[in-house]
Design a protein around this motif. Sequence first.
Motif, mmCIF file in Angstrom:
data_model
loop_
_atom_site.group_PDB
_atom_site.id
_atom_site.type_symbol
_atom_site.label_atom_id
_atom_site.label_comp_id
_atom_site.label_asym_id
_atom_site.label_seq_id
_atom_site.Cartn_x
_atom_site.Cartn_y
_atom_site.Cartn_z
ATOM 1 N N MET A 145 21.957 -15.439 46.602
ATOM 2 C CA MET A 145 22.988 -16.585 47.146
ATOM 3 C C MET A 145 22.612 -16.883 48.354
ATOM 4 N N GLU A 200 25.985 -21.499 50.862
ATOM 5 C CA GLU A 200 26.149 -22.150 49.627
ATOM 6 C C GLU A 200 27.274 -21.523 48.784
ATOM 7 N N ILE A 251 29.537 -20.579 45.651
ATOM 8 C CA ILE A 251 29.530 -20.702 44.087
ATOM 9 C C ILE A 251 30.931 -20.267 43.572
ATOM 10 N N ARG A 252 30.956 -20.393 42.365
ATOM 11 C CA ARG A 252 32.226 -20.351 41.772
ATOM 12 C C ARG A 252 32.625 -18.849 41.634
ATOM 13 N N LYS A 292 31.667 -16.421 38.611
ATOM 14 C CA LYS A 292 30.300 -16.102 38.899
ATOM 15 C C LYS A 292 29.887 -15.154 39.966
ATOM 16 N N PHE A 293 30.685 -15.232 40.901
ATOM 17 C CA PHE A 293 30.374 -14.242 42.039
ATOM 18 C C PHE A 293 30.690 -12.794 41.583
ATOM 19 N N LYS A 329 35.860 -21.319 45.290
ATOM 20 C CA LYS A 329 34.454 -20.996 45.651
ATOM 21 C C LYS A 329 34.432 -20.285 46.637
ATOM 22 N N THR A 343 31.335 -18.134 49.508
ATOM 23 C CA THR A 343 30.015 -17.879 50.107
ATOM 24 C C THR A 343 30.023 -16.392 50.573
#
Length: 52
Positions: free
Chosen positions: A1, A5, A7-8, A11-12, A45, A47
């Motif tokens: 990652m 940026e 991410i959902r 997903k993380f 989301k 980071t």
Amino acid sequence: MAKNEPIRLQKFISQCGIASRRKAEELIVQGKVKINGKTAELGDKVTAADKV
């Protein structure tokens, strides 16, 4: 990652090996996940700078 940026969240959580994406969604909806001390919501989301 990439550092900045986003991410959902589900997903993380999945990438960290904590739970599958679907199970992560359930945990988020149940209010069991926090981002930087605040209760997370589905669709948030994150980071690399965030504390989950």
